[in-house]
Motif scaffolding. Sequence first.
Motif, PDB file in Angstrom:
ATOM      1  N   PHE A 173       1.015  -1.199  -0.325  1.00 15.16           N
ATOM      2  CA  PHE A 173      -0.070  -0.181  -0.164  1.00 15.16           C
ATOM      3  C   PHE A 173       1.049   0.995   0.092  1.00 15.16           C
ATOM      4  O   PHE A 173       0.724   2.589  -0.331  1.00 15.16           O
ATOM      5  N   GLY A 174       2.053   1.011  -0.346  1.00 13.94           N
ATOM      6  CA  GLY A 174       2.832   2.297  -0.110  1.00 13.94           C
ATOM      7  C   GLY A 174       2.826   2.315   0.685  1.00 13.94           C
ATOM      8  O   GLY A 174       3.217   4.206   0.915  1.00 13.94           O
ATOM      9  N   LEU A 175       2.768   3.127   2.025  1.00 21.59           N
ATOM     10  CA  LEU A 175       3.299   3.534   3.193  1.00 21.59           C
ATOM     11  C   LEU A 175       3.881   3.012   4.458  1.00 21.59           C
ATOM     12  O   LEU A 175       4.695   2.142   3.968  1.00 21.59           O
ATOM     13  N   ALA A 176       4.363   4.521   4.572  1.00 18.97           N
ATOM     14  CA  ALA A 176       5.180   3.826   6.098  1.00 18.97           C
ATOM     15  C   ALA A 176       4.510   3.607   7.294  1.00 18.97           C
ATOM     16  O   ALA A 176       3.567   4.098   8.033  1.00 18.97           O
ATOM     17  N   LEU A 177       4.942   2.984   8.572  1.00 17.29           N
ATOM     18  CA  LEU A 177       4.228   2.199   9.008  1.00 17.29           C
ATOM     19  C   LEU A 177       5.363   2.738  10.410  1.00 17.29           C
ATOM     20  O   LEU A 177       6.976   2.508  10.712  1.00 17.29           O
ATOM     21  N   ILE A 178       4.311   3.080  12.017  1.00 14.62           N
ATOM     22  CA  ILE A 178       5.105   3.171  12.737  1.00 14.62           C
ATOM     23  C   ILE A 178       4.571   2.481  13.782  1.00 14.62           C
ATOM     24  O   ILE A 178       3.230   2.568  14.098  1.00 14.62           O
ATOM     25  N   ILE A 179       4.991   1.142  14.249  1.00 13.87           N
ATOM     26  CA  ILE A 179       4.572   0.195  15.381  1.00 13.87           C
ATOM     27  C   ILE A 179       4.530   0.371  16.837  1.00 13.87           C
ATOM     28  O   ILE A 179       5.663   0.009  17.416  1.00 13.87           O
ATOM     29  N   ILE A 180       3.510   0.635  17.234  1.00 14.25           N
ATOM     30  CA  ILE A 180       4.198   0.676  18.850  1.00 14.25           C
ATOM     31  C   ILE A 180       3.832  -0.057  19.523  1.00 14.25           C
ATOM     32  O   ILE A 180       2.612  -1.037  18.879  1.00 14.25           O
ATOM     33  N   GLU A 181       3.905  -1.085  20.550  1.00 11.12           N
ATOM     34  CA  GLU A 181       3.594  -2.834  20.608  1.00 11.12           C
ATOM     35  C   GLU A 181       4.535  -3.241  21.614  1.00 11.12           C
ATOM     36  O   GLU A 181       5.566  -3.003  22.480  1.00 11.12           O
ATOM     37  N   HIS A 182       3.884  -3.762  22.725  1.00  8.29           N
ATOM     38  CA  HIS A 182       4.471  -4.616  23.918  1.00  8.29           C
ATOM     39  C   HIS A 182       5.034  -5.900  23.645  1.00  8.29           C
ATOM     40  O   HIS A 182       5.711  -6.295  24.439  1.00  8.29           O
TER      41      HIS A 182
END
Length: 595
Positions: A539-548
Amino acid sequence: MSRADTPFTQSRTFRLSWPVIVAIAAVGVGMLLSGVLPGYFVFLAISAVIAAIAILGLGIVTGSAGMIALCQLTFAAVGAWIVSLLNIMHAPGGFILWLIVGGIGAGLVGIIVGLPALRLRGVNLAVVTLGFAAAADVTLVQIQFPGSADGIAVERPAMFANDRQFFLLSVIVLVACCLIVYFLQRGRWGSGWKAVAFSERGTAASGQSVQTAKLTAFAVSAALGGISGGLLAGQVQLPFASSFTPLQSLALYVLAIMSGAHLIDMAVLGGVLWVLVPELLKRWGVPQDWAFVVFGVLGVQALTGGSNLGQVIRNLIWRRADRRTPAAELTPLPPDADQDAAPVTTTTVATAHQVLLSGEPVLQVQGLTVQFGALKALDDVSLEVPAGSIMGLIGPNGAGKSTFVDAISGFLLGHGGRVVLDGHDLGAASPTRRARLGLRRTFQQDRVPPLLTVGAYVRFVARRRLAASDVEEVLRFLGCPPARTRLAGVDVGTRRLVEVAAHVLARPRLLILDEPAAGLSHEEHLALGARLRELPQRFGLALIIIEHDLDLVRSVCPSLTVLDFGRVLASGPQTEVLANPDVVKAYMGETELLK
Ligand code: ADP
Ligand code: MG
């Protein structure tokens, strides 16, 4: 396959046609009733229809958009006043045109009255609207309706001159209003009303202006109030202020809550009750004012019990329907998903990291500082996210991760530092504006409006024209239930996935997921991880993932930033960051990391 033969278009046509059929049938019933009703009941029936239109309007502002408005009959008075005025002016167009003008006039007044709603909520908004109703009441008693002092009756259209004919006209107007509301509720405005009722932040994060959602609700609601008032002017022909008192507005509000007036059929039922209850009391020798007490008691029941008449009836129907159609199931991910999600080897992640880091930065954060009183929740945080990359943002509870997301998505004003998206300084841009510019975020808490279906919600959030096949594909890809599923019946973990899918469909430049896997089982975590990893390329996006869940972080995020006490503790390739002694120390006790 041309667009015309897609199942989507077919189902649209089907959906378009059945309300029209119901509308024609309703007019037919109106014709029949106007012929057979005993004379005494014709007048009551007109009153019921008029009340139903006013309640239909209340259903939008209170039922759908969740705001308390206690001045619906003041909007009706505006409509009646305009109709009376046009009547004594012998304005061209006749009663039906005057009625429409009255509706528009009341709608404009509704926008003005709705302005305080942009800042006020709950009881405060109730007080303001009730105050407006009281002020208008006093004014109305003073100035009277145009023509009433001279006894100039409002002229009905020639075709609908007697009461029976006028009843039929009222039914036609009611049916037209119901159709308009039906289509508005299914469109963007309707989704906006239901979204804003559930969460203003969620609405803004979807790129929808909260102000527009609230003001359109007020405007449409007031316009319906104005039309009901205009009809009342035609019914009684010499309207008086006593028909539009604040007390009656209050009772009407309670009735709308009680009957569940955001549902069109329930608004009509509310109109019937409005007339029926006082009439029954009269027959039983009880003073009619006691109707207010009856409405009050039922309203308290609806407000405290949480369920209203409409909901009770609807639940019965839905339960029946659910027995007939199989319940919507979470579409399982393909069997290979679990395999994909097995922790990837360090080399694969590292290679991916090299490739992705060569992209231009989509997000640049410089010196971000957020202060809550004495607490520095974020302290001089700087980082860059390259286009099409995945960055994990981790850190102990209270480290400032959610505050970071709030600040860059525009929900925290007055922070220090700069946030730059695609080279443009976001400055003080609102959350809505940032969402429209392609910076999307999800929430740690549930912000998915339960009144919508999965399909209506994703279309609302995506803000793009979407083919049904695109929607289905993304929903299936992320393991979400089918588009027709009602969100109220979906568990919180799955609602989160639907939220992710909706924002993916918006095709943002950057998507920030605040603990997307919360509420999912461990297996589902792994499956989700596999899907998240594919998102940037697909999908041509950048991701920031907050995760435990560090397993998820390890398998998905080539680069990591660690926050601790609002400061960046470490940032860079996953392997380096996880080997950093400071990070290990901050995570002491989380033995998992030390493996
Ligand atoms: P995380 O998401 O990393 O768990 P948060 O960003 O939610 O942490 O919180 C960071 C710190 O800021 C915590 O100490 C929290 O109590 C505090 N905090 C968050 N929001 C507010 C607020 N609106 N007012 C005051 N303190 C807040
Ligand atoms: Mg948090």
